[in-house]
Design a protein around this motif. Structure first.
Motif, short mmCIF file in Angstrom:
data_model
loop_
_atom_site.label_atom_id
_atom_site.label_comp_id
_atom_site.label_asym_id
_atom_site.label_seq_id
_atom_site.Cartn_x
_atom_site.Cartn_y
_atom_site.Cartn_z
N ASP A 1 52.56 -16.55 2.43
CA ASP A 1 52.27 -15.75 3.61
C ASP A 1 52.70 -16.53 4.84
OD1 ASP A 1 51.27 -14.25 5.70
OD2 ASP A 1 49.26 -14.01 4.83
N GLU A 2 53.90 -16.23 5.33
CA GLU A 2 54.48 -17.00 6.44
C GLU A 2 53.72 -16.86 7.74
OE1 GLU A 2 58.71 -16.50 6.79
OE2 GLU A 2 59.03 -17.07 4.70
N THR A 3 52.79 -15.91 7.84
CA THR A 3 52.00 -15.81 9.07
C THR A 3 51.09 -17.03 9.24
OG1 THR A 3 50.23 -14.54 8.01
CG2 THR A 3 52.00 -13.28 9.05
N PHE A 4 50.86 -17.77 8.18
CA PHE A 4 50.06 -18.99 8.26
C PHE A 4 50.92 -20.23 8.46
CE2 PHE A 4 47.13 -16.11 6.27
CZ PHE A 4 45.90 -16.47 6.80
N GLY A 5 52.24 -20.08 8.40
CA GLY A 5 53.15 -21.20 8.55
C GLY A 5 53.91 -21.47 7.27
N LEU A 6 54.83 -22.40 7.38
CA LEU A 6 55.67 -22.79 6.25
C LEU A 6 55.23 -24.16 5.77
CD1 LEU A 6 59.03 -21.71 7.95
CD2 LEU A 6 57.66 -20.39 6.31
N PRO A 7 54.54 -24.22 4.63
CA PRO A 7 53.98 -25.48 4.14
C PRO A 7 55.05 -26.54 3.88
CG PRO A 7 53.14 -23.63 2.88
CD PRO A 7 54.24 -23.11 3.74
N ARG A 8 54.71 -27.77 4.22
CA ARG A 8 55.59 -28.91 3.97
C ARG A 8 55.12 -29.70 2.75
NH1 ARG A 8 57.40 -31.79 9.40
NH2 ARG A 8 58.96 -32.44 7.91
N ARG A 9 54.02 -29.27 2.14
CA ARG A 9 53.52 -29.91 0.94
C ARG A 9 52.78 -28.89 0.09
NH1 ARG A 9 49.42 -34.46 3.26
NH2 ARG A 9 48.47 -34.29 1.24
N ALA A 10 52.59 -29.23 -1.19
CA ALA A 10 52.08 -28.26 -2.16
C ALA A 10 50.57 -28.32 -2.39
CB ALA A 10 52.79 -28.46 -3.49
N ASP A 11 49.86 -29.20 -1.70
CA ASP A 11 48.44 -29.38 -1.99
C ASP A 11 47.51 -28.94 -0.86
OD1 ASP A 11 49.17 -31.38 -0.21
OD2 ASP A 11 47.92 -32.91 -1.17
N LEU A 12 47.99 -28.10 0.05
CA LEU A 12 47.16 -27.69 1.18
C LEU A 12 46.00 -26.81 0.73
CD1 LEU A 12 49.90 -26.80 3.81
CD2 LEU A 12 48.60 -28.92 3.61
N ALA A 13 44.85 -27.02 1.36
CA ALA A 13 43.66 -26.21 1.11
C ALA A 13 42.75 -26.32 2.32
CB ALA A 13 42.94 -26.69 -0.14
N PHE A 14 41.87 -25.34 2.45
CA PHE A 14 40.90 -25.33 3.54
C PHE A 14 39.53 -25.72 3.02
CE2 PHE A 14 43.98 -22.03 4.82
CZ PHE A 14 44.31 -22.49 6.09
N VAL A 15 38.76 -26.41 3.86
CA VAL A 15 37.34 -26.65 3.60
C VAL A 15 36.56 -25.88 4.65
CG1 VAL A 15 37.67 -28.89 2.51
CG2 VAL A 15 37.29 -28.77 4.97
N GLU A 16 35.35 -25.44 4.28
CA GLU A 16 34.51 -24.70 5.22
C GLU A 16 33.49 -25.64 5.82
OE1 GLU A 16 32.54 -20.44 5.02
OE2 GLU A 16 31.33 -21.90 3.90
N LEU A 17 33.32 -25.53 7.14
CA LEU A 17 32.30 -26.26 7.88
C LEU A 17 31.41 -25.25 8.59
CD1 LEU A 17 34.58 -28.90 9.67
CD2 LEU A 17 33.33 -29.20 7.53
N THR A 18 30.12 -25.57 8.71
CA THR A 18 29.20 -24.68 9.42
C THR A 18 28.26 -25.50 10.29
OG1 THR A 18 27.54 -24.69 7.66
CG2 THR A 18 29.20 -22.92 7.60
N ARG A 19 27.66 -24.80 11.24
CA ARG A 19 26.63 -25.40 12.10
C ARG A 19 25.66 -24.31 12.50
NH1 ARG A 19 25.92 -26.32 17.92
NH2 ARG A 19 24.52 -28.07 18.14
N GLU A 20 24.37 -24.61 12.39
CA GLU A 20 23.35 -23.68 12.88
C GLU A 20 23.36 -23.74 14.40
OE1 GLU A 20 19.44 -23.66 11.20
OE2 GLU A 20 20.22 -24.23 9.23
N LEU A 21 23.30 -22.58 15.03
CA LEU A 21 23.33 -22.49 16.47
C LEU A 21 21.91 -22.32 17.00
CD1 LEU A 21 26.40 -20.12 16.90
CD2 LEU A 21 26.35 -22.62 16.99
N PRO A 22 21.63 -22.90 18.18
CA PRO A 22 20.28 -22.77 18.73
C PRO A 22 19.98 -21.34 19.16
CG PRO A 22 21.74 -23.83 20.30
CD PRO A 22 22.53 -23.66 19.02
N ALA A 23 18.71 -20.99 19.16
CA ALA A 23 18.28 -19.68 19.62
C ALA A 23 18.56 -19.57 21.11
CB ALA A 23 16.80 -19.47 19.34
N PRO A 24 18.81 -18.34 21.58
CA PRO A 24 19.08 -18.16 23.03
C PRO A 24 17.88 -18.49 23.89
CG PRO A 24 19.07 -16.04 21.87
CD PRO A 24 18.84 -17.11 20.86
#
Length: 190
Positions: free
Chosen positions: A167-190
Motif C-alpha cells: 500500500d504505497e499510501t504508507f510509503g515505499l519500504p526500504r526494509r522487510a521487517d517494518l511493523a508498528f507497536v501500539e502505545l497508549t496513555r490515560e488522559l486526565p479528566a476535564p
C-alpha cells in the motif's frame, strides 16, 4: 479554538504558536510540512525522519483533503508568525482518541514545541470528545521516538501490527521487517 503557548526554537529564540483546527485551505501547507518531517532530504534536519526506513511521500493532497473531510477527525495545527510549524491528527474512536501524523518543522525540532503540541492534542481530545485514552502506532524500528513518548507517559500495550506492504499510501519500504507497536496513555479528566 486558539491557545497560545511558549516554546523555544532550535536556535533558542521564543516561539509562541496558536492552535486551531485545519481547514481545506491548509492542505498544501500541511502536505509540505508532513512530508518535510518524515521523508526526503529535508527531514534529515530533524530527528523524526523516517527516510532511512521509507521512501515516497508520507501524505498527498488528496489524502489530506479526505482526512479533513472526516467527521470523527481533527487535524490540529500550530502556527507562529503566519507559518504552520506543527500539526497532528486526532481521530475519535470507540476506545478513546487516536494520535497520528505528528509533525514539527525539522529546523525547530528539539526545542520543546513537540511536547507542547502533544499536550494540546491531549487537551483537545478530552475537551472536544471526552476521551480518556490516547493511543498511537509507532514504527518499532524507531526506539528513540518510542522512548520520547514513554517519557511523556505513554506505555506499550504489547500489540503489534504489520506494516501494510504493497500500500504505497504508507510509503515505499526500504526494509522487510517494518511493523508498528501500539502505545497508549490515560488522559486526565476535564
Amino acid at each position: 479554538m486558539t491557545t497560545s503557548q511558549t516554546s523555544e526554537t532550535a536556535a533558542g529564540g521564543p516561539l509562541s504558536p496558536t492552535y486551531r483546527h485545519a481547514v481545506l485551505a491548509d492542505v498544501p501547507a500541511l502536505v509540505e510540512l508532513v512530508n518535510a518531517c518524515y521523508r526526503g532530504d529535508s527531514s534529515a534536519g530533524g530527528w523524526t525522519t523516517e527516510a532511512h526506513l521509507l521512501d515516497g511521500q508520507r501524505v498527498d493532497a488528496e489524502g489530506m483533503a479526505e482526512l479533513l473531510g472526516r467527521t470523527n477527525t481533527i487535524v490540529l495545527v500550530a502556527e507562529a508568525d503566519g507559518l504552520l510549524v506543527a500539526c497532528c491528527e486526532l481521530q475519535r474512536g470507540v476506545n478513546g482518541a487516536y494520535f497520528g501524523m505528528f509533525s514539527v518543522r525539522p529546523a525547530i525540532q528539539g526545542g520543546g514545541l513537540g511536547r507542547q503540541v502533544l499536550a494540546e492534542a491531549e487537551r483537545t481530545a478530552v475537551k472536544e470528545w471526552g476521551c480518556r485514552l490516547m493511543r498511537m502506532k509507532v514504527l518499532k524500528q524507531r526506539p528513540e521516538l518510542i522512548a520520547w513518548y514513554e517519557r511523556r507517559g505513554y506505555t506499550g500495550t504489547g500489540k503489534t501490527e504489520p506494516f501494510p506492504y504493497g500500500d504505497e499510501t504508507f510509503g515505499l519500504p526500504r526494509r522487510a521487517d517494518l511493523a508498528f507497536v501500539e502505545l497508549t496513555r490515560e488522559l486526565p479528566a476535564p
